[in-house]
Design a protein around this motif. Structure first.
Motif, mmCIF file in Angstrom:
data_model
loop_
_atom_site.group_PDB
_atom_site.id
_atom_site.type_symbol
_atom_site.label_atom_id
_atom_site.label_comp_id
_atom_site.label_asym_id
_atom_site.label_seq_id
_atom_site.Cartn_x
_atom_site.Cartn_y
_atom_site.Cartn_z
ATOM 1 N N ASP A 5 12.983 9.815 3.706
ATOM 2 C CA ASP A 5 12.024 10.016 4.134
ATOM 3 C C ASP A 5 11.020 9.297 3.997
ATOM 4 O O ASP A 5 9.683 9.358 4.708
ATOM 5 N N ALA A 6 10.691 8.292 2.592
ATOM 6 C CA ALA A 6 9.665 7.811 2.534
ATOM 7 C C ALA A 6 9.376 6.821 3.309
ATOM 8 O O ALA A 6 8.045 6.295 3.800
ATOM 9 N N THR A 7 10.352 6.274 4.369
ATOM 10 C CA THR A 7 10.390 4.317 4.952
ATOM 11 C C THR A 7 11.078 5.311 6.360
ATOM 12 O O THR A 7 10.444 3.418 6.995
ATOM 13 N N SER A 8 11.304 6.524 7.093
ATOM 14 C CA SER A 8 11.980 6.066 8.175
ATOM 15 C C SER A 8 10.897 5.338 9.491
ATOM 16 O O SER A 8 11.291 4.915 10.569
ATOM 17 N N ARG A 9 10.059 6.165 8.887
ATOM 18 C CA ARG A 9 9.439 6.446 10.620
ATOM 19 C C ARG A 9 8.284 4.712 10.347
ATOM 20 O O ARG A 9 7.987 4.632 11.621
ATOM 21 N N ARG A 10 8.607 3.718 9.273
ATOM 22 C CA ARG A 10 8.024 2.597 9.711
ATOM 23 C C ARG A 10 8.965 2.338 10.214
ATOM 24 O O ARG A 10 9.264 1.315 10.602
ATOM 25 N N TRP B 13 11.238 -6.069 1.516
ATOM 26 C CA TRP B 13 13.786 -5.651 1.779
ATOM 27 C C TRP B 13 13.706 -5.358 2.775
ATOM 28 O O TRP B 13 14.585 -5.562 3.402
ATOM 29 N N LEU B 14 13.150 -4.178 2.576
ATOM 30 C CA LEU B 14 13.568 -2.899 3.467
ATOM 31 C C LEU B 14 13.336 -3.379 5.517
ATOM 32 O O LEU B 14 14.118 -3.628 6.442
ATOM 33 N N MET B 15 12.526 -4.244 5.237
ATOM 34 C CA MET B 15 11.389 -4.310 6.513
ATOM 35 C C MET B 15 12.350 -5.076 6.825
ATOM 36 O O MET B 15 12.834 -5.518 8.115
ATOM 37 N N THR B 16 12.873 -6.389 6.601
ATOM 38 C CA THR B 16 13.257 -7.722 6.914
ATOM 39 C C THR B 16 14.949 -7.254 7.812
ATOM 40 O O THR B 16 15.140 -7.868 8.284
ATOM 41 N N ILE B 17 15.319 -6.106 6.794
ATOM 42 C CA ILE B 17 16.531 -5.921 7.235
ATOM 43 C C ILE B 17 16.987 -5.449 8.584
ATOM 44 O O ILE B 17 17.093 -5.087 9.898
ATOM 45 N N ALA B 18 15.308 -4.152 8.456
ATOM 46 C CA ALA B 18 15.144 -3.309 9.648
ATOM 47 C C ALA B 18 14.505 -4.782 10.829
ATOM 48 O O ALA B 18 15.461 -4.583 12.582
ATOM 49 N N HIS B 19 13.852 -5.340 11.101
ATOM 50 C CA HIS B 19 13.140 -6.055 11.997
ATOM 51 C C HIS B 19 14.046 -7.409 12.383
ATOM 52 O O HIS B 19 14.162 -6.989 13.739
ATOM 53 N N ARG B 20 14.796 -7.833 11.060
ATOM 54 C CA ARG B 20 16.836 -8.489 11.747
ATOM 55 C C ARG B 20 17.484 -7.780 12.914
ATOM 56 O O ARG B 20 17.529 -8.072 13.940
ATOM 57 N N ALA B 21 17.548 -6.762 12.439
ATOM 58 C CA ALA B 21 18.485 -5.972 13.452
ATOM 59 C C ALA B 21 17.718 -5.719 14.579
ATOM 60 O O ALA B 21 18.857 -5.674 15.221
ATOM 61 N N ALA B 22 16.777 -5.275 14.234
ATOM 62 C CA ALA B 22 16.396 -4.750 15.999
ATOM 63 C C ALA B 22 16.183 -6.163 16.896
ATOM 64 O O ALA B 22 16.191 -5.622 17.532
ATOM 65 N N VAL B 23 15.577 -7.120 16.365
ATOM 66 C CA VAL B 23 15.774 -8.613 17.009
ATOM 67 C C VAL B 23 17.150 -9.039 17.622
ATOM 68 O O VAL B 23 17.175 -9.993 18.224
ATOM 69 N N GLY C 152 1.119 -1.262 -0.047
ATOM 70 C CA GLY C 152 0.046 0.023 -0.256
ATOM 71 C C GLY C 152 0.932 1.320 0.147
ATOM 72 O O GLY C 152 0.798 2.127 -0.947
ATOM 73 N N ALA C 153 1.337 1.465 1.250
ATOM 74 C CA ALA C 153 2.477 2.957 1.276
ATOM 75 C C ALA C 153 3.191 2.504 0.209
ATOM 76 O O ALA C 153 3.367 4.012 -0.632
ATOM 77 N N ALA C 154 4.052 1.868 -0.575
ATOM 78 C CA ALA C 154 4.967 1.888 -1.725
ATOM 79 C C ALA C 154 4.166 2.044 -3.045
ATOM 80 O O ALA C 154 4.383 2.910 -3.599
ATOM 81 N N ALA C 155 2.755 1.731 -2.976
ATOM 82 C CA ALA C 155 2.511 2.273 -4.350
ATOM 83 C C ALA C 155 1.571 3.823 -3.613
ATOM 84 O O ALA C 155 1.488 4.346 -5.299
ATOM 85 N N ARG C 156 1.348 4.159 -2.847
ATOM 86 C CA ARG C 156 0.962 5.386 -2.782
ATOM 87 C C ARG C 156 2.397 6.667 -2.803
ATOM 88 O O ARG C 156 1.833 7.615 -3.385
ATOM 89 N N GLY C 157 3.410 6.078 -2.598
ATOM 90 C CA GLY C 157 4.590 6.680 -2.301
ATOM 91 C C GLY C 157 5.490 7.039 -3.051
ATOM 92 O O GLY C 157 5.090 6.594 -4.175
#
Lengths: 204, 266
Positions: free
Chosen positions: A47-52, A95-105, A19-24
């Protein structure tokens, strides 16, 4: 599918499950340009992804200073490995969120970090959860859609998925937290995700 | 493949496996197209949850990130070469790969392939099928790891990058099979396309057929949407051919049906 040809197209996918990717902005394009060293494109991606990204990291890590640290590492890693993104295997956001989630975990699973998280937990949890929830509720149609999808899960599936994904717990820990026999949590997580996938209409 | 491993796909998608499980599953994942597709979809679904926790980072973080990238060179893309070729200079720096241990849940299959069962009346079938199959040597096809941030040598790549790696293919109608093997490593990996779904209660079983015409179980391949990939279990060294048959779920001690594919090894 593995061999789908979206990788060859420079246009954003028409139907984007995120969704977000399609709108942004077209994140795939920004990522490609980043791989070629385009810092402006990377700023656009940030800017498009940092909040998430930051929101998820904060939710898992809890400690704001540590969350900033992890988020910074995530983006440096994304910059460094942007050429390795393969659009045939999922969206750029995923892809980006996978990196972020893995790093946080990974961060919270080191013992020192766990201790700090526990300390920060009592003071920050309520506030963070409330803020994030309240903000999401009025800023994101997508959040509403996700909430609705979550409602289709059984209570047991939902708890397991949330503890694993938003809590950053292993399935063994989830089993312990939910008082389930060992091995049951991973089934609940999988069943919950399948339900979520089907409701959200995610296709590979 | 072990159903136990398949069921880890959800937990893997949300990073809920512990370190050992994660690496065992990643090894499986690099070979199992059903799990790749699962992980792919379940990961997308899981990340939708991040829409619920959005929060604005401090502006100072943006400054720090953008200052940081100025000092980091983006990695070049992974270029997958013809893997049948020796990898030259990369070989010394490539991560070493421990001999894969049989993973939990595959004990039964391991026990099975230790049995050696004569082919009896199947003997002529294998020979005829091998002769009929269009067998030709071609270059290997590169398969990179599912998560390629820090590329690891998968079992398939290990076989493909062996200095003596060779590939044979065979096709019949829609069905096509490609086997990459290394005599030196004593291992091989098969990938198949255009595979019809196995009938209910049946599975595709892999066999090493020895020079003595004895077929030894080499595990299973579970195609998804017609495609599948698997590293064969057991030792290649005495094999003259690799075959695939349809067997009752759980596998057989010896082939009980006509092979759908036979690949003769050079």
């Amino acid at each position: 599918m593995m061999d789908r040809m979206t990788a060859a197209s420079s246009d954003p996918p028409v139907t984007d499950s995120e969704g977000a990717a399609a709108r942004g902005p077209d994140l795939t394009d920004l990522l490609r340009r980043s791989a070629r060293g385009d810092e402006e494109a990377f700023a656009g991606l940030y800017d498009a992804t940092s909040r998430r990204v930051y929101g998820l990291v904060l939710r898992i890590v809890r400690d704001p200073a540590m969350s900033e640290e992890v988020t910074q590492e995530v983006y440096l890693d994304v910059w460094r490995t942007s050429a390795r993104f393969d659009a045939g295997r999922g969206t750029a956001l995923s892809w980006l969120m996978t990196i972020a989630h893995r790093a946080a975990v990974d961060r919270v699973r080191s013992s020192e970090a766990s201790r700090r998280r526990d300390d920060a937990h009592a003071s920050a949890t309520q506030e963070v959860d409330f803020d994030a929830t309240a903000e999401a509720a009025h800023t994101s149609i997508e959040a509403a859609r996700v909430r609705k999808a979550l409602d289709t899960l059984t209570e047991a599936q939902r708890s397991a998925v949330e503890l694993a994904y938003l809590g950053g717990y292993t399935h063994t820990e989830v089993a312990r937290l939910l008082d389930l026999p060992l091995g049951t949590a991973k089934t609940r997580i999988r069943d919950g995700l399948i339900r979520l996938r089907d409701t959200l209409g995610v296709t590979a | 493949m072990s159903p136990d491993l398949h069921h880890l796909s959800g937990a893997y998608a949300v990073d809920a496996l512990d370190t050992d499980e994660r690496s065992a599953f990643e090894q499986h994942l690099s070979l199992c197209s059903a799990c790749q597709s699962d992980v792919h979809e379940l990961t997308e679904a899981a990340h939708a949850l991040a829409a619920l926790t959005e929060a604005a980072p401090p502006a100072s973080l943006r400054t720090a990130v953008l200052a940081g990238i100025g000092q980091v060179r983006p990695l070049p893309p992974l270029v997958v070469d013809d893997a049948a070729q020796p990898v030259g200079g990369d070989a010394s720096t490539a991560p070493t790969h421990d001999e894969p241990e049989p993973v939990a849940g595959e004990g039964a299959a391991v026990a099975r392939h230790a049995k050696v069962v004569p082919l009896f009346r199947r003997r002529t079938t294998w020979i005829a099928a091998a002769a009929a199959a269009a067998v030709l040597a071609v270059g290997g096809v590169g398969v990179d790891a599912w998560t390629s941030q820090e590329p690891e040598l998968t079992a398939v790549q290990e076989v493909q990058q062996a200095p003596d790696s060779s590939t044979v293919t065979s096709s019949r109608g829609e069905l096509s099979a490609e086997l990459t093997y290394s005599r030196e490593l004593g291992r091989s990996a098969i990938s198949m396309t255009g595979v019809p779904p196995a009938p209910d209660g049946m599975t595709y079983q892999l066999w090493y057929v020895g020079t003595d015409e004895v077929a030894r179980s080499a595990g299973f391949i579970e195609p998804d949407d017609g495609r599948g990939q698997s590293v064969l279990e057991g030792d290649l060294s005495r094999a003259a051919a690799v075959g695939v048959t349809v067997e009752p779920a759980g596998g057989s001690d010896a082939p009980t049906t006509e092979p759908i594919v036979v690949l003769a090894l050079g």
